[in-house]
Design a protein around this motif. Structure first.
Motif, PDB file in Angstrom:
ATOM      1  N   SER A   4      13.794 -15.104  22.668  1.00 56.33           N
ATOM      2  CA  SER A   4      13.112 -16.139  22.057  1.00 56.33           C
ATOM      3  C   SER A   4      13.857 -17.299  21.488  1.00 56.33           C
ATOM      4  CB  SER A   4      12.649 -15.491  20.728  1.00 56.33           C
ATOM      5  OG  SER A   4      11.964 -16.442  19.863  1.00 56.33           O
ATOM      6  N   LYS A   5      13.624 -18.491  21.680  1.00 64.71           N
ATOM      7  CA  LYS A   5      14.388 -19.484  21.031  1.00 64.71           C
ATOM      8  C   LYS A   5      14.680 -19.614  19.759  1.00 64.71           C
ATOM      9  CE  LYS A   5      13.366 -23.098  24.646  1.00 64.71           C
ATOM     10  NZ  LYS A   5      12.873 -24.364  24.800  1.00 64.71           N
ATOM     11  N   GLU A   6      15.815 -20.145  19.506  1.00 64.58           N
ATOM     12  CA  GLU A   6      16.205 -19.957  17.944  1.00 64.58           C
ATOM     13  C   GLU A   6      15.088 -20.673  17.153  1.00 64.58           C
ATOM     14  OE1 GLU A   6      20.119 -20.891  15.420  1.00 64.58           O
ATOM     15  OE2 GLU A   6      19.930 -22.011  17.011  1.00 64.58           O
ATOM     16  N   SER A   7      14.520 -21.802  17.759  1.00 60.92           N
ATOM     17  CA  SER A   7      13.598 -22.534  16.799  1.00 60.92           C
ATOM     18  C   SER A   7      12.045 -21.971  16.779  1.00 60.92           C
ATOM     19  CB  SER A   7      13.660 -24.108  17.686  1.00 60.92           C
ATOM     20  OG  SER A   7      12.920 -23.885  18.978  1.00 60.92           O
ATOM     21  N   GLU A   8      11.816 -21.041  17.463  1.00 60.45           N
ATOM     22  CA  GLU A   8      10.311 -20.534  17.370  1.00 60.45           C
ATOM     23  C   GLU A   8      10.194 -19.863  15.955  1.00 60.45           C
ATOM     24  OE1 GLU A   8       8.349 -16.779  19.807  1.00 60.45           O
ATOM     25  OE2 GLU A   8       9.585 -18.159  21.116  1.00 60.45           O
ATOM     26  N   PRO A   9       9.159 -20.254  15.472  1.00 62.87           N
ATOM     27  CA  PRO A   9       9.188 -20.043  14.063  1.00 62.87           C
ATOM     28  C   PRO A   9       8.557 -18.732  13.780  1.00 62.87           C
ATOM     29  CG  PRO A   9       7.224 -21.354  14.814  1.00 62.87           C
ATOM     30  CD  PRO A   9       8.141 -21.472  16.066  1.00 62.87           C
ATOM     31  N   SER A  10       7.864 -17.893  14.750  1.00 66.72           N
ATOM     32  CA  SER A  10       7.551 -16.591  14.455  1.00 66.72           C
ATOM     33  C   SER A  10       8.160 -15.268  14.982  1.00 66.72           C
ATOM     34  CB  SER A  10       5.927 -16.343  15.060  1.00 66.72           C
ATOM     35  OG  SER A  10       6.207 -16.531  16.505  1.00 66.72           O
ATOM     36  N   ALA A  11       9.474 -15.847  15.489  1.00 66.89           N
ATOM     37  CA  ALA A  11      10.401 -14.849  16.151  1.00 66.89           C
ATOM     38  C   ALA A  11      10.842 -13.979  14.984  1.00 66.89           C
ATOM     39  CB  ALA A  11      11.438 -15.617  16.810  1.00 66.89           C
ATOM     40  N   HIS A  12      11.115 -12.709  15.450  1.00 70.98           N
ATOM     41  CA  HIS A  12      11.362 -11.700  14.767  1.00 70.98           C
ATOM     42  C   HIS A  12      12.964 -11.218  15.296  1.00 70.98           C
ATOM     43  CE1 HIS A  12       7.538 -10.840  13.204  1.00 70.98           C
ATOM     44  NE2 HIS A  12       6.971 -10.773  14.477  1.00 70.98           N
ATOM     45  N   THR A  13      14.033 -12.295  14.684  1.00 67.81           N
ATOM     46  CA  THR A  13      15.236 -11.960  15.532  1.00 67.81           C
ATOM     47  C   THR A  13      16.258 -11.276  14.486  1.00 67.81           C
ATOM     48  OG1 THR A  13      15.902 -13.995  14.677  1.00 67.81           O
ATOM     49  CG2 THR A  13      14.803 -14.034  16.784  1.00 67.81           C
ATOM     50  N   GLN A  14      15.953 -10.890  13.378  1.00 66.63           N
ATOM     51  CA  GLN A  14      16.877 -10.075  12.437  1.00 66.63           C
ATOM     52  C   GLN A  14      16.652  -8.466  12.812  1.00 66.63           C
ATOM     53  OE1 GLN A  14      17.082 -11.273   8.318  1.00 66.63           O
ATOM     54  NE2 GLN A  14      16.584 -13.418   9.037  1.00 66.63           N
ATOM     55  N   PHE A  15      17.834  -7.788  13.044  1.00 66.74           N
ATOM     56  CA  PHE A  15      17.607  -6.365  13.065  1.00 66.74           C
ATOM     57  C   PHE A  15      18.725  -5.547  12.158  1.00 66.74           C
ATOM     58  CE2 PHE A  15      16.287  -8.484  17.073  1.00 66.74           C
ATOM     59  CZ  PHE A  15      15.484  -7.552  17.557  1.00 66.74           C
ATOM     60  N   TYR A  16      18.510  -4.422  12.019  1.00 61.10           N
ATOM     61  CA  TYR A  16      19.038  -3.589  11.324  1.00 61.10           C
ATOM     62  C   TYR A  16      19.793  -2.453  12.639  1.00 61.10           C
ATOM     63  CZ  TYR A  16      17.155  -5.179   7.190  1.00 61.10           C
ATOM     64  OH  TYR A  16      16.645  -6.200   6.325  1.00 61.10           O
ATOM     65  N   TRP A  75      19.331 -18.604  22.691  1.00 57.08           N
ATOM     66  CA  TRP A  75      18.286 -17.481  23.011  1.00 57.08           C
ATOM     67  C   TRP A  75      18.487 -16.356  22.306  1.00 57.08           C
ATOM     68  CZ3 TRP A  75      13.735 -18.101  25.606  1.00 57.08           C
ATOM     69  CH2 TRP A  75      13.362 -19.520  26.227  1.00 57.08           C
ATOM     70  N   PHE A  76      17.739 -15.612  21.462  1.00 59.37           N
ATOM     71  CA  PHE A  76      18.051 -14.536  20.857  1.00 59.37           C
ATOM     72  C   PHE A  76      17.246 -13.184  21.164  1.00 59.37           C
ATOM     73  CE2 PHE A  76      19.751 -17.881  18.463  1.00 59.37           C
ATOM     74  CZ  PHE A  76      20.636 -17.619  17.887  1.00 59.37           C
ATOM     75  N   LEU A  77      17.692 -12.135  20.918  1.00 59.30           N
ATOM     76  CA  LEU A  77      16.844 -10.745  20.826  1.00 59.30           C
ATOM     77  C   LEU A  77      15.812 -10.871  19.703  1.00 59.30           C
ATOM     78  CD1 LEU A  77      16.934  -8.339  22.930  1.00 59.30           C
ATOM     79  CD2 LEU A  77      18.182  -7.137  20.870  1.00 59.30           C
ATOM     80  N   CYS A  78      14.523 -10.661  20.251  1.00 60.34           N
ATOM     81  CA  CYS A  78      13.230 -10.841  19.354  1.00 60.34           C
ATOM     82  C   CYS A  78      12.620  -9.570  19.257  1.00 60.34           C
ATOM     83  CB  CYS A  78      12.562 -11.982  19.748  1.00 60.34           C
ATOM     84  SG  CYS A  78      11.293 -12.376  18.706  1.00 60.34           S
ATOM     85  N   GLY A  79      12.301  -9.163  18.044  1.00 54.10           N
ATOM     86  CA  GLY A  79      11.504  -7.868  18.206  1.00 54.10           C
ATOM     87  C   GLY A  79      10.119  -8.172  18.577  1.00 54.10           C
ATOM     88  N   PRO A  80       9.145  -7.198  18.830  1.00 49.63           N
ATOM     89  CA  PRO A  80       7.808  -7.481  19.177  1.00 49.63           C
ATOM     90  C   PRO A  80       6.825  -7.876  18.072  1.00 49.63           C
ATOM     91  CG  PRO A  80       8.152  -5.160  19.056  1.00 49.63           C
ATOM     92  CD  PRO A  80       9.557  -5.769  18.859  1.00 49.63           C
ATOM     93  N   ASP A  81       5.633  -8.581  18.527  1.00 48.29           N
ATOM     94  CA  ASP A  81       4.839  -9.016  17.331  1.00 48.29           C
ATOM     95  C   ASP A  81       3.831  -7.902  17.035  1.00 48.29           C
ATOM     96  OD1 ASP A  81       5.692 -11.725  17.195  1.00 48.29           O
ATOM     97  OD2 ASP A  81       4.595 -12.254  19.003  1.00 48.29           O
ATOM     98  N   GLU A  82       3.816  -7.001  18.139  1.00 47.83           N
ATOM     99  CA  GLU A  82       2.913  -5.833  17.780  1.00 47.83           C
ATOM    100  C   GLU A  82       3.626  -4.662  18.301  1.00 47.83           C
ATOM    101  OE1 GLU A  82      -0.564  -6.153  17.210  1.00 47.83           O
ATOM    102  OE2 GLU A  82      -0.232  -8.434  16.862  1.00 47.83           O
ATOM    103  N   PRO A  83       3.293  -3.329  17.403  1.00 50.75           N
ATOM    104  CA  PRO A  83       3.827  -2.204  17.760  1.00 50.75           C
ATOM    105  C   PRO A  83       3.676  -1.918  19.387  1.00 50.75           C
ATOM    106  CG  PRO A  83       2.249  -2.066  15.607  1.00 50.75           C
ATOM    107  CD  PRO A  83       2.091  -3.476  16.431  1.00 50.75           C
ATOM    108  N   GLN A  84       4.688  -0.927  19.660  1.00 53.45           N
ATOM    109  CA  GLN A  84       4.750  -0.569  21.216  1.00 53.45           C
ATOM    110  C   GLN A  84       4.855  -1.593  22.272  1.00 53.45           C
ATOM    111  OE1 GLN A  84       4.814   2.792  21.108  1.00 53.45           O
ATOM    112  NE2 GLN A  84       4.687   2.874  19.127  1.00 53.45           N
ATOM    113  N   GLN A  85       5.428  -2.759  21.638  1.00 52.13           N
ATOM    114  CA  GLN A  85       5.661  -3.879  22.742  1.00 52.13           C
ATOM    115  C   GLN A  85       7.083  -4.014  22.971  1.00 52.13           C
ATOM    116  OE1 GLN A  85       3.422  -5.552  24.517  1.00 52.13           O
ATOM    117  NE2 GLN A  85       1.876  -4.241  23.678  1.00 52.13           N
ATOM    118  N   PRO A  86       7.701  -4.459  23.822  1.00 54.17           N
ATOM    119  CA  PRO A  86       9.155  -4.571  24.127  1.00 54.17           C
ATOM    120  C   PRO A  86       9.714  -5.616  23.410  1.00 54.17           C
ATOM    121  CG  PRO A  86       8.003  -5.171  26.122  1.00 54.17           C
ATOM    122  CD  PRO A  86       6.873  -4.826  25.171  1.00 54.17           C
TER     123      PRO A  86
END
Length: 135
Positions: free
Chosen positions: A118-130, A103-114
């Motif tokens: 997310s599971k690693e296998s979830e295709p739409s997961a935004h799991t890369q951060f800078y 399970w990974f920290l995942c960015g929101p799909d929409e702005p202003q969301q927390p």
């Protein structure tokens, strides 16, 4: 001498949402876990609140708790639910929940969301951060 979490204040941005306003966070290592996995704590509001992974009926979830990041730093291993393993992907990072492998920290799909978990296998997961050093 203990590290100053404000000395490592950074901005966390989802790679897909780099234009969005970054959230300032404090980072300290979890010295009680395997250092080769780069275990870290993530705090907000100057380190006075920290991200924690908790179990819900829907599965693992994130919540902010009123816990000081410096107290977690002193506590080590018993603070696993507050710990994320940081792995490098070029200039970006992924943050895996130590308490919930896969399970990974995942960015929101929409702005202003927390952020969420997310599971690693979830295709739409935004799991890369800078991480960007705060000035």
């Amino acid at each position: 001498m203990e590290p100053d979490p404000c000395g490592v204040l950074v901005s966390l941005q989802s790679a897909e949402r780099a234009q969005a306003r970054p959230e300032k966070i404090c980072i300290l290592p979890n010295r009680g876990l395997d250092r080769t996995k780069v275990p870290i704590f993530l705090g907000t509001q100057g380190g006075s609140r920290c991200l924690a992974c908790v179990e819900t009926r829907e599965g693992p979830s994130l919540q902010l708790e009123d816990v000081n990041i410096e107290d977690l730093y002193k506590g080590g291993e018993q603070a696993t639910r507050f710990t994320f393993f940081q792995s490098s992907l070029g200039s970006a990072f992924r943050l895996e929940a130590a308490a919930y492998p896969g399970w990974f920290l995942c960015g929101p799909d929409e702005p202003q969301q927390p952020v969420r978990l997310s599971k690693e296998s979830e295709p739409s997961a935004h799991t890369q951060f800078y991480f960007e050093q705060s000035r």
